[in-house]
Design a protein around this motif. Structure first.
Motif, PDB file in Angstrom:
ATOM      1  N   HIS A 175      70.852 -40.434 -47.734  1.00 42.69           N
ATOM      2  CA  HIS A 175      70.386 -39.751 -46.519  1.00 42.69           C
ATOM      3  C   HIS A 175      68.900 -40.038 -46.278  1.00 42.69           C
ATOM      4  CE1 HIS A 175      69.228 -36.309 -43.922  1.00 42.69           C
ATOM      5  NE2 HIS A 175      70.453 -36.459 -43.436  1.00 42.69           N
ATOM      6  N   ALA A 176      68.083 -39.957 -47.330  1.00 38.80           N
ATOM      7  CA  ALA A 176      66.648 -40.218 -47.192  1.00 38.80           C
ATOM      8  C   ALA A 176      66.390 -41.663 -46.794  1.00 38.80           C
ATOM      9  CB  ALA A 176      65.932 -39.883 -48.499  1.00 38.80           C
ATOM     10  N   ARG A 221      58.985 -35.857 -41.129  1.00 45.21           N
ATOM     11  CA  ARG A 221      60.175 -35.501 -41.890  1.00 45.21           C
ATOM     12  C   ARG A 221      60.427 -33.989 -41.796  1.00 45.21           C
ATOM     13  NH1 ARG A 221      62.969 -39.675 -45.067  1.00 45.21           N
ATOM     14  NH2 ARG A 221      61.697 -41.553 -44.754  1.00 45.21           N
ATOM     15  N   GLU A 222      61.485 -33.540 -42.444  1.00 51.90           N
ATOM     16  CA  GLU A 222      61.983 -32.168 -42.276  1.00 51.90           C
ATOM     17  C   GLU A 222      60.913 -31.107 -42.531  1.00 51.90           C
ATOM     18  OE1 GLU A 222      65.413 -29.210 -44.157  1.00 51.90           O
ATOM     19  OE2 GLU A 222      65.527 -31.365 -44.478  1.00 51.90           O
ATOM     20  N   PRO A 228      66.579 -38.421 -57.688  1.00 56.78           N
ATOM     21  CA  PRO A 228      67.485 -37.825 -56.690  1.00 56.78           C
ATOM     22  C   PRO A 228      68.910 -38.289 -56.898  1.00 56.78           C
ATOM     23  CG  PRO A 228      65.533 -38.779 -55.653  1.00 56.78           C
ATOM     24  CD  PRO A 228      65.533 -39.249 -57.068  1.00 56.78           C
ATOM     25  N   ASN A 229      69.861 -37.414 -56.442  1.00 58.19           N
ATOM     26  CA  ASN A 229      71.265 -37.805 -56.548  1.00 58.19           C
ATOM     27  C   ASN A 229      71.587 -38.850 -55.476  1.00 58.19           C
ATOM     28  OD1 ASN A 229      72.349 -36.555 -54.046  1.00 58.19           O
ATOM     29  ND2 ASN A 229      71.723 -34.655 -55.055  1.00 58.19           N
ATOM     30  N   TRP A 236      60.125 -43.821 -54.277  1.00 55.85           N
ATOM     31  CA  TRP A 236      59.559 -42.561 -53.775  1.00 55.85           C
ATOM     32  C   TRP A 236      58.317 -42.231 -54.600  1.00 55.85           C
ATOM     33  CZ3 TRP A 236      63.953 -43.101 -56.630  1.00 55.85           C
ATOM     34  CH2 TRP A 236      63.981 -42.489 -57.894  1.00 55.85           C
ATOM     35  N   ASP A 251      66.144 -33.227 -39.343  1.00 53.26           N
ATOM     36  CA  ASP A 251      65.839 -34.221 -40.382  1.00 53.26           C
ATOM     37  C   ASP A 251      64.528 -34.927 -40.080  1.00 53.26           C
ATOM     38  OD1 ASP A 251      68.139 -33.688 -41.847  1.00 53.26           O
ATOM     39  OD2 ASP A 251      69.338 -35.050 -40.629  1.00 53.26           O
ATOM     40  N   LEU A 273      73.697 -39.044 -52.979  1.00 56.82           N
ATOM     41  CA  LEU A 273      73.842 -38.595 -51.593  1.00 56.82           C
ATOM     42  C   LEU A 273      72.480 -38.382 -50.946  1.00 56.82           C
ATOM     43  CD1 LEU A 273      76.840 -36.092 -51.823  1.00 56.82           C
ATOM     44  CD2 LEU A 273      76.826 -38.417 -50.911  1.00 56.82           C
ATOM     45  N   PHE A 274      71.563 -37.768 -51.687  1.00 62.05           N
ATOM     46  CA  PHE A 274      70.223 -37.568 -51.154  1.00 62.05           C
ATOM     47  C   PHE A 274      69.525 -38.894 -50.930  1.00 62.05           C
ATOM     48  CE2 PHE A 274      65.661 -37.077 -51.658  1.00 62.05           C
ATOM     49  CZ  PHE A 274      65.392 -36.058 -50.767  1.00 62.05           C
ATOM     50  N   LEU A 275      69.697 -39.819 -51.881  1.00 63.13           N
ATOM     51  CA  LEU A 275      69.079 -41.133 -51.728  1.00 63.13           C
ATOM     52  C   LEU A 275      69.571 -41.830 -50.461  1.00 63.13           C
ATOM     53  CD1 LEU A 275      69.061 -42.679 -55.323  1.00 63.13           C
ATOM     54  CD2 LEU A 275      67.095 -42.145 -53.911  1.00 63.13           C
TER      55      LEU A 275
END
Length: 510
Positions: A79-80, A105-106, A72-73, A49, A127, A75-77
């Motif tokens: 999802h992204a 993106r969002e 990033p945590n 990123w 999203d 879960l975020f990784l």
């Protein structure tokens, strides 16, 4: 957020080793963040990123303050990276004649709106938002929601309610030509059908927002090609992505087709009305308020056109030419709206000929009625209007025979009153002559008193311009009416009478 594998997929011309080397250099110089999340089996690819410093260099912004982004945590990784996988799938697996125009993106896809009833400020934040151009160049639009199996039922319900409010308020009209589809990607078919049921409860069946759901959240590379998209929670049939997006666009295309067909039909009808005087007459007769300017066409022309429109039967040559000229002056004959221009010489000649044509016809009609019923006030007024260059309306012309017949019946009584009056006038003149002295009697005979008696007894009707004679029988029935002075017109029954000016010829008969 892109993985090393995704970068290789969208940059096939760059060797994998070169790509790994460049990414490592970017990470080493602090221009890109890099992480390799835990995976139960095997090793995950690097996730990359842009750092704040890297964004500043790319966008030309001032150097960042406040430190760098945290890693990033997981879960975020995940999802992204999943959203990036959808992007890669659209870029690499769609048919060659289909292209991805937009992938937002969002932050860029967020759309604020006001609710329909309470006018509250709301917003949807998908999203991602995508726009795909199909083989015919038509835009296919969709909001994308990615559920990796971690979204609670309460959150799913909130998502459904937000999109339902967006659709009910028709907020999409502010940004899009038609309502985009809602693509919901989740992990199981059960969750997909559950979300479709929630959307149906919130929206109802007549909403323009089409919701499509699939269970490809763990196989996102297949989302653009595999027929796993459900359009109804009760339907077993599934379609591919392009078919789902075309179904969302279908109401818009059908409306475009209806509008185009209606526009073509109206244009054909306009041409028919301009070229066919019979059709134009039939069309104009259905309009009570006709939008033509009598000052521009001329009052006689407007009256003549009104007469032509009210008539039945076949049009003659003059009427056809005038209606053709009128059709040429309409900006929109369907709406009966004249163009903003003056009639040309040819059109004015056609209108003038029509007015003269109808005036000659009406004069002939008045002459025929005069031969049948004799001259009378109604025919006299009608003839005078025609000689003054005006025209009689269709209602006036249709009632003229009745008025002429009534005047004919009244004329016999008028003659009776006239003869009675003349006899009475002779007696009254002799009485006045005898009442003089001997010398005056030698100078003035009875004929000297005729004008005086006429001025006293006769009146002129202001309505029909006929002489009103005294009617002793009527006077005997009306209180306060003198038997020797006219009190009403025997033709029209009016009491608006004027005194007669003294005549120049003494002894002339009224």
């Amino acid at each position: 957020m892109l993985t090393q594998t995704q970068l290789a997929s969208i940059n096939p011309e760059v060797p994998a080793r070169t790509l790994r080397y460049r990414c490592a250099r970017l990470a080493r110089h602090g221009l890109a963040g890099r992480s390799r999340p835990h995976r139960e089996r095997g090793s995950a690819p690097h996730h990359l990123w842009p750092t704040r410093r890297g964004e500043a260099i790319v966008t030309g912004s001032p150097p960042p303050r406040g430190g760098e982004r945290r890693e990033p945590n997981p879960l975020f990784l995940a999802h992204a990276a999943g959203l990036s996988e959808i992007y890669v799938a659209l870029e690499t697996t769609l048919p060659s004649e289909v292209t991805l125009r937009r992938f937002e993106r969002e932050a860029d896809a967020r759309e604020p709106f006001s609710t329909w009833i309470k006018r509250e400020k709301r917003a949807i934040a998908p999203d991602a938002f995508i726009e795909i151009a199909d083989a015919d160049g038509r835009s296919l639009l969709a909001f994308v929601e990615l559920d990796m199996g971690t979204m609670s039922h309460r959150r799913l319900k909130q998502k459904a309610a937000g999109y339902a409010e967006y659709a009910k308020a028709e907020a999409w009209r502010e940004r899009h030509r038609f309502c985009p589809a809602l693509l919901f990607l989740t992990t199981t078919e059960k969750r997909a059908r559950s979300f479709l049921a929630a959307m149906r409860r919130e929206l109802g069946r007549n909403a323009l927002l089409l919701t499509c759901a699939c269970d490809l959240a763990r196989r996102l590379r297949s989302c653009a090609t595999e027929a796993r998209w459900l359009l109804n929670e009760e339907d077993e049939r599934a379609v591919d992505l392009l078919a789902a997006l075309r179904e969302a666009r279908r109401p818009f295309d059908e409306e475009l087709a209806r509008t185009k067909a209606e526009r073509q039909r109206e244009e054909a009808e306009r041409e028919r009305l301009r070229s066919d005087p019979e059709a134009l007459r039939s069309h104009l007769r259905s309009w009570r308020q006709r939008d033509w300017d009598s000052e521009r066409l001329g009052r006689p022309a407007a009256a003549a056109l009104a007469i032509t429109l009210e008539r039945d039967g076949t049009l003659d040559g003059i009427e056809r030419e005038a209606l053709s000229a009128l059709g040429a002056m309409f900006a929109d004959p369907l709406r009966v709206q004249l163009a903003e221009r003056e009639p040309n010489a040819e059109e004015r000649h056609a209108f003038h000929s029509l007015a003269e044509h109808h005036r000659a016809e009406q004069l002939d009609r008045v002459d025929d009625l005069a031969k049948r019923f004799g001259e009378g006030p109604a025919l006299g007024r009608a003839g005078q209007r025609l000689y003054d260059g005006k025209l009689l309306g269709d209602y006036e012309l249709s009632g003229l025979p009745i008025e002429a017949e009534r005047d004919s019946d009244s004329r016999a009584e008028q003659e009776r009153l006239r003869e009675r009056y003349l006899a009475w006038r002779e007696k009254e003149a002799r009485r006045l002559a005898k009442a003089q002295g001997i010398a005056a009697r030698l100078r003035n005979g009875p004929e000297a008193f005729l004008d005086r008696i006429d001025c006293r007894a006769l009146r002129l009707c202001r309505g029909c311009a006929e002489i009103a004679y005294p009617d002793p029988e009527w006077a005997s029935r009306e209180r306060g009416v003198r038997y020797d002075v006219a009190a009403r017109c025997h033709y029209c029954g009016g009491r608006a009478l004027a005194e007669i000016e003294p005549g120049t010829d003494e002894g002339s008969e009224p």
